[in-house]
Motif scaffolding. Structure first.
Motif, PDB file in Angstrom:
ATOM      1  N   LEU A  67       0.824  -1.208   0.000  1.00  0.00           N
ATOM      2  CA  LEU A  67       0.000   0.000   0.000  1.00  0.00           C
ATOM      3  C   LEU A  67       0.860   1.261   0.000  1.00  0.00           C
ATOM      4  CD1 LEU A  67      -2.779  -1.077   2.525  1.00  0.00           C
ATOM      5  CD2 LEU A  67      -3.153  -0.438   0.143  1.00  0.00           C
ATOM      6  N   ASP A  68       1.931   1.218   0.799  1.00  0.00           N
ATOM      7  CA  ASP A  68       2.827   2.372   0.854  1.00  0.00           C
ATOM      8  C   ASP A  68       3.454   2.651  -0.514  1.00  0.00           C
ATOM      9  OD1 ASP A  68       2.254   2.579   3.526  1.00  0.00           O
ATOM     10  OD2 ASP A  68       4.079   1.558   4.201  1.00  0.00           O
ATOM     11  N   GLN A  74      -2.365   7.904  -7.663  1.00  0.00           N
ATOM     12  CA  GLN A  74      -3.817   8.088  -7.595  1.00  0.00           C
ATOM     13  C   GLN A  74      -4.538   7.281  -8.668  1.00  0.00           C
ATOM     14  OE1 GLN A  74      -5.294   9.738  -5.122  1.00  0.00           O
ATOM     15  NE2 GLN A  74      -3.240   9.984  -4.273  1.00  0.00           N
ATOM     16  N   ALA A  75      -3.850   6.972  -9.764  1.00  0.00           N
ATOM     17  CA  ALA A  75      -4.491   6.225 -10.842  1.00  0.00           C
ATOM     18  C   ALA A  75      -4.715   4.766 -10.461  1.00  0.00           C
ATOM     19  CB  ALA A  75      -3.633   6.302 -12.110  1.00  0.00           C
ATOM     20  N   ARG A  80      -5.255  -0.225  -4.609  1.00  0.00           N
ATOM     21  CA  ARG A  80      -5.222   0.082  -3.174  1.00  0.00           C
ATOM     22  C   ARG A  80      -6.448  -0.485  -2.474  1.00  0.00           C
ATOM     23  NH1 ARG A  80      -2.218   3.378  -0.607  1.00  0.00           N
ATOM     24  NH2 ARG A  80      -3.912   4.094   0.734  1.00  0.00           N
ATOM     25  N   LYS A  81      -7.584  -0.359  -3.108  1.00  0.00           N
ATOM     26  CA  LYS A  81      -8.825  -0.878  -2.514  1.00  0.00           C
ATOM     27  C   LYS A  81      -8.734  -2.395  -2.325  1.00  0.00           C
ATOM     28  CE  LYS A  81     -13.857  -0.878  -3.212  1.00  0.00           C
ATOM     29  NZ  LYS A  81     -14.141  -2.278  -3.482  1.00  0.00           N
ATOM     30  N   THR A  82      -8.211  -3.084  -3.345  1.00  0.00           N
ATOM     31  CA  THR A  82      -8.068  -4.545  -3.246  1.00  0.00           C
ATOM     32  C   THR A  82      -7.138  -4.930  -2.102  1.00  0.00           C
ATOM     33  OG1 THR A  82      -8.460  -4.832  -5.618  1.00  0.00           O
ATOM     34  CG2 THR A  82      -7.318  -6.619  -4.477  1.00  0.00           C
ATOM     35  N   VAL A 221     -11.100   2.465   2.972  1.00  0.00           N
ATOM     36  CA  VAL A 221     -11.775   1.851   1.824  1.00  0.00           C
ATOM     37  C   VAL A 221     -12.956   2.703   1.382  1.00  0.00           C
ATOM     38  CG1 VAL A 221     -13.208  -0.102   1.102  1.00  0.00           C
ATOM     39  CG2 VAL A 221     -11.058  -0.518   2.278  1.00  0.00           C
ATOM     40  N   ASP A 222     -13.730   3.220   2.345  1.00  0.00           N
ATOM     41  CA  ASP A 222     -14.868   4.079   2.004  1.00  0.00           C
ATOM     42  C   ASP A 222     -14.406   5.306   1.225  1.00  0.00           C
ATOM     43  OD1 ASP A 222     -16.587   2.353   3.269  1.00  0.00           O
ATOM     44  OD2 ASP A 222     -16.662   3.495   5.148  1.00  0.00           O
ATOM     45  N   ALA A 223     -13.270   5.874   1.636  1.00  0.00           N
ATOM     46  CA  ALA A 223     -12.730   7.040   0.930  1.00  0.00           C
ATOM     47  C   ALA A 223     -12.329   6.677  -0.496  1.00  0.00           C
ATOM     48  CB  ALA A 223     -11.541   7.604   1.695  1.00  0.00           C
ATOM     49  N   LEU A 224     -11.743   5.502  -0.671  1.00  0.00           N
ATOM     50  CA  LEU A 224     -11.354   5.062  -2.014  1.00  0.00           C
ATOM     51  C   LEU A 224     -12.574   4.805  -2.894  1.00  0.00           C
ATOM     52  CD1 LEU A 224      -8.373   2.683  -1.221  1.00  0.00           C
ATOM     53  CD2 LEU A 224      -8.284   4.760  -2.594  1.00  0.00           C
ATOM     54  N   ILE A 225     -13.632   4.264  -2.271  1.00  0.00           N
ATOM     55  CA  ILE A 225     -14.864   4.029  -3.039  1.00  0.00           C
ATOM     56  C   ILE A 225     -15.395   5.351  -3.591  1.00  0.00           C
ATOM     57  CG2 ILE A 225     -17.296   3.374  -2.808  1.00  0.00           C
ATOM     58  CD1 ILE A 225     -16.361   1.185  -0.860  1.00  0.00           C
TER      59      ILE A 225
END
Length: 410
Positions: A67-68, A74-75, A80-82, A221-225
């Protein structure tokens, strides 16, 4: 010794004129070692759970490193979500393992308390026996080991008396030794009990920290969604990844059904299908062409989507065998239940699964909870019905009234 007492006991009592001494010698001696009940819970079991929790932490750290590496990309928000969802699964498993640890500590502490109480009771009984011997020796002060020996009338009688003195001395030494051993056992039990309590508290602290970490991960995760939902650029490469993941899931499902065929055939299957989300009958996507919520590309939707709040219970539509219970970047956390009539049902995007591969489940049993893991931008259940591994339109298999856009669809 019994033979000696049978032949000479009466003579011995008459010579000393101390019937109380004879009575004292008949007081039963406690066993040489106090045998405490074996623990049903062992420290080894708890240590194994602790090691499992540490392994899960290492797994989370490895995912965090990935993740780091993606932090500034950002693309690659979908990646990241996975990774975050995989980390959430590991964190949840860690919490479950710690909960099992705490439960085992409850049992261990209860056992140690029983052992301590028993040792204290044994120590009290042994102490009272010791006091009784001391009181007797004080009351019978005129009788000494030397006076017994010197009262012998001949050498044979001296040998007999020496044996009696040895028996009395051995008895007194045994009483004292057992008292000392019991007091040492009590101190050891107290120390083990305190250690178990301290380790249990440490496990509770770890569980609290893991719960806080889980909450933070889900917020991320909510933020990524929200970020993914706002993206408008073409995600064609991501579509290819998701399709590959879906194809891999199909292959795994087919292989699992072949491997568990005998078990599946032994579970009777109901004639009808139970709706898996009672109270939620509006569909956001049908078994038809639609625009993918992540990639924005048109594609054929392989099931139906049923919006519902996170953590809503998902029920098994029919009795059967769980042939798949895993995570996939397309389906997220998903479960497949195979039925003996050749059908199977797939439940995807769960926040958490509630069954494992190989489990036999009954119609109406909770197999997981609604979420938005995998290729998803909102809480819902993706439901598929397959006949001999060929997808069918699920709405045709349920008798409840289903709606899409305000219109009934079955």
């Amino acid at each position: 010794m019994r033979q000696w007492w049978s032949e000479h006991g009466k003579k011995w009592a008459m010579r000393l004129g101390a019937l109380a001494l004879a009575a004292a010698l008949t007081v039963p001696v406690l066993p040489e070692a106090v045998v405490l009940p074996a623990s049903a819970v062992t420290q080894a079991e708890i240590d194994a759970m602790r090691e499992e929790a540490n392994d899960l932490k290492e797994q989370q750290e490895k995912i965090q490193a990935q993740l780091d590496a993606l932090a500034d990309d950002q693309a690659d928000a979908m990646s990241r979500k996975t990774l975050l969802e995989q980390q959430i699964n590991a964190t949840q498993a860690e919490i479950n393992t710690i909960a099992a640890q705490i439960s085992k500590y409850d049992e261990l502490i209860a056992q140690k308390q029983v052992e301590l109480t028993q040792a204290q009771e044994e120590e009290q009984a042994q102490y009272e026996l010791f006091c009784e011997r001391v009181r007797y020796m004080e009351e019978q002060g005129e009788v000494s080991y030397w006076s017994i020996l010197f009262s012998s009338k001949d050498f044979a009688d001296l040998l007999d008396n020496a044996m009696m003195v040895e028996e009395i001395m051995d008895y007194d030494n045994q009483v004292m030794d057992q008292l000392i051993a019991l007091r040492e056992q009590i101190e050891e039990d107290k120390a083990e009990l305190e250690t178990a309590r301290q380790e249990q508290q440490a496990a509770k602290d770890e569980q609290e920290a893991a719960n806080a970490k889980l909450k933070s991960q889900r917020s991320e995760v909510d933020a990524l969604i929200n970020q993914l939902a706002a993206q408008e650029k073409d995600l064609e490469a991501e579509e290819a990844k998701l399709q590959a993941a879906a194809n891999a899931a199909d292959a795994e499902i087919a292989a699992a059904e072949r491997a568990l065929a005998a078990q599946i055939n032994n579970v009777p299957s109901e004639s009808g299908f139970l709706w898996p989300l009672p109270g939620y009958y509006n569909l956001s996507s049908l078994f038809a062409g639609r625009r993918h919520p992540i990639t924005g590309k048109l594609h054929h939707h392989t099931g139906i989507d049923i919006p519902a709040p996170a953590w809503t219970h998902i029920l098994a539509a029919k009795s059967g065998v769980v042939t798949t219970s895993t995570y996939n970047s397309s389906y997220g956390n998903y479960v497949v239940v195979s039925h003996s009539d050749g059908t199977s049902t797939l439940y995807a995007h769960m926040v958490q699964r509630n069954c494992s591969k190989g489990d036999t489940v009954s119609q109406g049993q909770t197999i997981g909870y609604v979420g938005t893991t995998g290729s998803s931008t909102g809480n819902h259940l993706h439901l598929e019905v397959r006949v001999n591994n060929v997808r069918q339109d699920p709405v045709n298999y349920f008798s409840v009234a289903l709606y899409a856009g305000g219109a009934r669809v079955n």
